[in-house]
Design a protein around this motif. Structure first.
Motif, mmCIF file in Angstrom:
data_model
loop_
_atom_site.group_PDB
_atom_site.id
_atom_site.type_symbol
_atom_site.label_atom_id
_atom_site.label_comp_id
_atom_site.label_asym_id
_atom_site.label_seq_id
_atom_site.Cartn_x
_atom_site.Cartn_y
_atom_site.Cartn_z
ATOM 1 N N ALA A 165 0.593 -1.090 -0.025
ATOM 2 C CA ALA A 165 0.220 0.165 -0.384
ATOM 3 C C ALA A 165 0.544 1.250 0.035
ATOM 4 O O ALA A 165 0.504 2.679 -0.132
ATOM 5 C CB ALA A 165 -1.010 -0.113 1.836
ATOM 6 N N ALA A 166 2.090 0.780 0.809
ATOM 7 C CA ALA A 166 3.046 2.281 0.905
ATOM 8 C C ALA A 166 3.516 2.698 -0.530
ATOM 9 O O ALA A 166 3.810 3.612 -1.049
ATOM 10 C CB ALA A 166 3.937 1.847 1.704
ATOM 11 N N LEU A 167 3.728 1.355 -1.030
ATOM 12 C CA LEU A 167 4.255 1.966 -2.429
ATOM 13 C C LEU A 167 3.593 1.973 -3.815
ATOM 14 O O LEU A 167 3.710 3.294 -4.244
ATOM 15 C CB LEU A 167 4.679 0.358 -3.471
ATOM 16 N N VAL A 168 2.206 2.059 -3.586
ATOM 17 C CA VAL A 168 0.964 2.414 -4.280
ATOM 18 C C VAL A 168 1.242 4.248 -4.527
ATOM 19 O O VAL A 168 1.022 4.652 -5.028
ATOM 20 C CB VAL A 168 -0.198 1.589 -4.260
ATOM 21 N N GLU A 169 0.652 4.145 -2.274
ATOM 22 C CA GLU A 169 0.902 5.591 -2.616
ATOM 23 C C GLU A 169 2.223 6.451 -3.346
ATOM 24 O O GLU A 169 1.808 7.663 -3.249
ATOM 25 C CB GLU A 169 1.063 6.084 -0.922
ATOM 26 N N HIS A 170 3.097 5.819 -3.258
ATOM 27 C CA HIS A 170 4.147 6.702 -3.754
ATOM 28 C C HIS A 170 4.085 6.947 -4.963
ATOM 29 O O HIS A 170 4.733 8.062 -5.279
ATOM 30 C CB HIS A 170 5.533 5.374 -3.305
ATOM 31 N N LEU A 171 3.806 5.500 -5.588
ATOM 32 C CA LEU A 171 4.027 6.269 -7.540
ATOM 33 C C LEU A 171 2.509 6.828 -7.553
ATOM 34 O O LEU A 171 2.792 6.988 -8.360
ATOM 35 C CB LEU A 171 3.514 4.424 -8.215
ATOM 36 N N THR A 172 1.637 6.411 -7.090
ATOM 37 C CA THR A 172 -0.102 7.381 -7.679
ATOM 38 C C THR A 172 0.375 8.995 -7.140
ATOM 39 O O THR A 172 -0.119 9.716 -7.958
ATOM 40 C CB THR A 172 -1.133 7.133 -6.182
ATOM 41 N N ARG A 173 1.279 9.344 -5.790
ATOM 42 C CA ARG A 173 1.364 10.863 -5.675
ATOM 43 C C ARG A 173 2.118 11.210 -7.040
ATOM 44 O O ARG A 173 2.219 12.608 -6.697
ATOM 45 C CB ARG A 173 2.050 10.755 -3.811
ATOM 46 N N ARG A 174 3.224 10.729 -7.399
ATOM 47 C CA ARG A 174 3.504 11.234 -7.918
ATOM 48 C C ARG A 174 2.810 11.168 -10.099
ATOM 49 O O ARG A 174 3.543 11.116 -10.996
ATOM 50 C CB ARG A 174 5.316 10.488 -8.330
ATOM 51 N N GLY A 175 1.856 10.433 -9.948
ATOM 52 C CA GLY A 175 1.167 10.783 -11.015
ATOM 53 C C GLY A 175 0.669 9.402 -11.502
ATOM 54 O O GLY A 175 0.314 9.490 -12.897
ATOM 55 N N HIS A 176 1.617 8.564 -10.741
ATOM 56 C CA HIS A 176 1.202 7.410 -11.209
ATOM 57 C C HIS A 176 -0.091 6.083 -11.378
ATOM 58 O O HIS A 176 -0.693 6.245 -10.502
ATOM 59 C CB HIS A 176 2.728 6.113 -11.651
#
Length: 334
Positions: A165-176
């Motif tokens: 979940a933390a990885l997904v949050e990291h990527l989605t915050r960068r627009g992915h």
């Protein structure tokens, strides 16, 4: 072959004194102890460990079966088990199942034949429930390591879903938003947990997870290469190429990175990339790869602690430990 009587005669002490010195079961004056140890060396006396273990109903040994001792995370777990076992005066017998249930079964049977005091197992993909029943028949303490199950048995692993979940949050915050998951063999419980964590985190953000962006069932790095390459080519034809890839293990990451490079894509230029477990000295890679790092050594130590607890208190309540991983954010996801 020298006997304890020979040692006692040469040292000028009783056989019971020799026994106390060798087993550290009673205080013996330093001068006497030195004479006994000198006599042991002079006679070449060696204790009959097998006879002693039969008298004590313990062999002071434990068995460890892992699915791939060569993977960095498992290698560190093995070191953790080995270090903790040595600190408690235990010998470690190690077997590698190579993700083969039949080989895993044979390894467990061999360890049971050697009367190990307990077993620690990181189960192979497709491991049968019958294997655990076999261990219960022998009344051997068991700890499941890394790959946990819905069973009433001591277990230690990590919180895979929260890390994903933390990885997904990291990527989605960068627009992915189009993120490809290389999940591997979902019969492996830890990979299944990462898969479920990914889907839940994406759903929480209202993002779809097209089946075309899920690379499942791969076993080897070569299989992963083929699977990821096929997904990337299909997505290019559809004009919906993923902008990020998450790999659920070191082996999967190796195959995925090869496929990305083979398709002429750059990390992080045209594709963000992150993985669980990672590579040895991954901070030296170019680009440096964002990695979910398990506390693998501590997992091994904890497994031994659980096993010793079970040996000392057979009726103790079952314990399931979940340790937290650490995410090392690096340039591959910038």
């Amino acid at each position: 072959m020298a006997t304890i009587v020979d040692v006692a005669s040469l040292a000028g002490v009783s056989t019971s004194t020799v026994s106390h010195v060798l087993n550290d079961t009673r205080h013996v004056e330093p001068e006497t102890k030195e004479r006994v140890m000198s006599a042991v060396k002079a006679t070449g006396y060696r204790r009959d460990v097998l006879a002693r273990s039969m008298r004590r109903a313990r062999t002071d040994s434990i068995g460890l079966v892992v699915s791939d001792a060569g993977e960095p995370a498992f290698a560190d777990m093995v070191h953790g088990v080995e270090e903790a076992a040595a600190q408690h005066g235990l010998s470690l017998l190690l077997a590698n199942s190579a993700e083969d249930p039949a080989r895993e079964r044979a390894a467990v049977e061999a360890l049971l034949d050697r009367r190990v005091d307990g077993l620690i197992i990181a189960r192979a993909a497709g491991s049968s429930a019958g294997l655990l029943e076999r261990i219960r028949e022998e009344k051997k303490p068991l700890v499941l390591l890394d790959r946990l199950a819905d069973l009433d048995v001591d277990q230690v692993g990590v919180n895979n879903q929260s890390a994903m979940a933390a990885l997904v949050e990291h990527l989605t915050r960068r627009g992915h938003e189009r993120i490809m998951l290389v999940s591997g063999d979902l019969r492996v419980s830890s990979l299944r947990e990462r898969y479920d964590g990914f889907r839940a985190a994406m759903q929480e953000r209202g993002l779809e997870v097209p089946a075309a962006l899920l690379c499942e069932g791969t076993v080897t790095a070569a299989d992963t290469f083929d699977g990821v390459q096929a997904v990337l080519r299909a997505s290019l034809e559809n004009g919906e190429r993923p902008t990020a890839i998450l790999a659920c293990s070191t082996l999967l990451a190796a195959g995925a990175l090869r496929a990305v490079q083979h398709e002429g894509l750059r990390v992080p230029g045209t594709m963000a990339f992150a993985t669980f477990d990672g590579f040895t000295y991954s901070d030296l890679f170019q680009p440096q790869i964002t990695t979910v790092r398990q506390p693998a050594f501590q997992l091994g130590e904890s497994a031994v602690s659980l096993l010793l607890r079970r040996l000392e208190t057979p009726d103790a309540p079952t314990r399931i430990l979940r340790l937290e991983s650490q995410i090392e954010f690096r340039r591959s996801t910038e």
